[in-house]
Design an enzyme around this catalytic site. Structure first.
Site, short mmCIF file in Angstrom:
data_model
loop_
_atom_site.label_atom_id
_atom_site.label_comp_id
_atom_site.label_asym_id
_atom_site.label_seq_id
_atom_site.Cartn_x
_atom_site.Cartn_y
_atom_site.Cartn_z
N CYS A 24 0.85 -1.19 0.00
CA CYS A 24 0.00 0.00 0.00
C CYS A 24 0.89 1.24 0.00
O CYS A 24 1.86 1.32 0.76
CB CYS A 24 -0.89 -0.03 1.22
N CYS A 41 -10.29 16.53 13.66
CA CYS A 41 -9.96 15.73 12.47
C CYS A 41 -11.15 15.70 11.51
O CYS A 41 -11.18 14.87 10.60
CB CYS A 41 -9.51 14.33 12.86
#
Ligand code: SAH
Length: 398
Positions: A97, A346
């Protein structure tokens, strides 16, 4: 990296859905993230700065997780590990990834191979049978310590010692291996019980010169380099002079509060997760921070209790989960009469909603600093400073 190169290096990008790498350049992405922040909180803030981007926006995730499953490939039933394709329960086996730590990805490949060669059963979500559920790798970016968490459905783990021995032989860089037992039919990765199979059962990392211990279940920011950019912003925004009483609400393992400690009189960290509070207390001790206290409690309840005892604080730093805070939290925070609130968020959308609640309590948002911690995903972090309006009346009972 060019789009073509990314497509070649990550053939899963369309299927997996965890990131949108290859769709636009990193610069375009930062500009879009700024717009998102402006759209979400622009009406409350005086000034919104450009997004502080990453120097190298790849392989930044220090926590990598994969779920075990099986698939039929050319008539062969094989064990795989990977991530669920967005919105489904189909596992995409991912080898390399581009946003995850490369060493962690390699360990996950090895663990999957060992699960196969040891003939271990993989857990089946539908029947609730089988043993191996997930593998989680966490790495201390500065210390290079690595923790492997093997999540099993039951405590019995056949050939456990041999499995651990083999894994350590193949990856001597691993510093601890933990078995986590999760027997529940749940989407949560970790269960409540941990058994240390090798090493200390936790890893450490260093942020802004302080050393932190991280247990399997404790929250820790996934991008260590950008976390330091974020915390520096929060410290600067707090403008401490050495005498203030500071609350670090939703403190996790205590990282923000401890990074502020040197500039504050006293810091109180409040956190719901008991394992994180245990880490936080150990962290304060190992860094010799004497004026740092932690409580395992719901932040709203604890602040309400403080206010009822007539206590006041100078600064509240808050860093809630993506769902944001609550109106009750905002009221409890305001009842402690802080001159400043530093909101670390966030999720710009819940931040926008919560700034509205703060405005209702007489707290005005000033400057905001977006920081990109999650390149190529639809997330951005924001530090926003608020101050109490001079004319703001005392809350009832205050
Ligand atoms: N400030 C930390 C952690 C932020 S993540 C850091 O930078 O690493 C948000 C944290 O809020 C999690 O650790 C979660 O367990 C905690 N939390 C969630 N709801 C809470 C509540 N009602 N009261 C206190 N803590 C809570």
């Amino acid at each position: 990296m060019e789009k073509k190169e990314i497509a070649e290096r990550c053939p899963y990008v369309k299927k997996c859905g965890a990131c949108h790498i290859g769709e636009k350049s990193y610069e375009e992405e930062l500009a879009e993230k700024k717009k998102w922040v402006v759209d979400s909180i622009g009406k409350y803030c005086d000034k919104i700065n450009d997004v502080a981007g990453m120097y190298y926006p790849y392989h930044y995730r220090n926590k990598v997780h994969a779920v075990f499953g099986r698939r039929l490939d050319k008539g062969k039933d094989e064990i795989i590990a990977g991530t669920y394709a967005e919105g489904t329960h189909t596992i995409i086996p991912i080898k390399d990834c581009l946003i995850e730590d490369a060493q962690a990805s390699a360990i996950i490949q090895t663990v999957t191979g060992l699960v196969r060669s040891f003939g271990l059963w993989v857990y089946n979500e539908d029947t609730g049978r089988g043993l191996m559920r997930h593998v989680l790798v966490r790495k201390g970016t500065s210390t290079k310590q690595i923790m492997v968490v093997l999540v099993t459905a039951s405590p019995e783990f056949p050939h456990k010692n041999h499995f651990v021995e083999k894994l350590r032989e193949l990856h001597p860089e691993i510093t601890t291996i933990v078995q986590n037992i999760n027997g529940k039919q749940t989407t949560m990765v970790l269960g409540d019980r941990n058994k240390t199979l090798y090493g200390q059962g936790y890893i450490e990392d260093v942020l802004l010169g302080l050393r932190f211990r991280i247990s399997p279940g404790s929250f820790y920011q996934v991008n260590s380099a950008q976390t330091q950019v974020l915390y520096k912003r929060a410290i600067q925004a707090a403008g401490l002079t050495g005498t203030e009483t500071v609350i670090d609400a939703y403190c996790g393992i205590g990282t923000i509060g401890m990074c502020m400690h040197a500039k504050a009189g006293r810091v109180i960290g409040i956190e719901l997760n008991e394992q994180a509070v245990k880490d936080a207390k150990a962290n304060a001790k190992r860094n010799n921070l004497e004026h740092m206290h932690f409580v395992a409690a719901d932040a709203t309840e604890y602040m309400t209790h403080m206010s009822q005892k007539g206590e006041r604080v100078d600064v509240i730093v808050m860093d809630p989960p993506r769902s944001g805070s609550t109106e009750a939290f905002v009221k409890a925070a305001a009842s402690l009469r802080p001159g400043k609130v530093i909101y670390v968020s966030c999720n710009p959308e819940t931040l926008g909603r919560d700034l509205g609640w703060f405005a209702g309590e007489g707290y005005i948002a000033g400057e905001a600093w977006p920081v990109d911690m999650f390149g190529f995903t639809a997330n951005v972090e924001v530090v926003c400073s608020l101050h109490r309006k001079k004319s703001c009346p005392l809350p009832s009972g205050g």
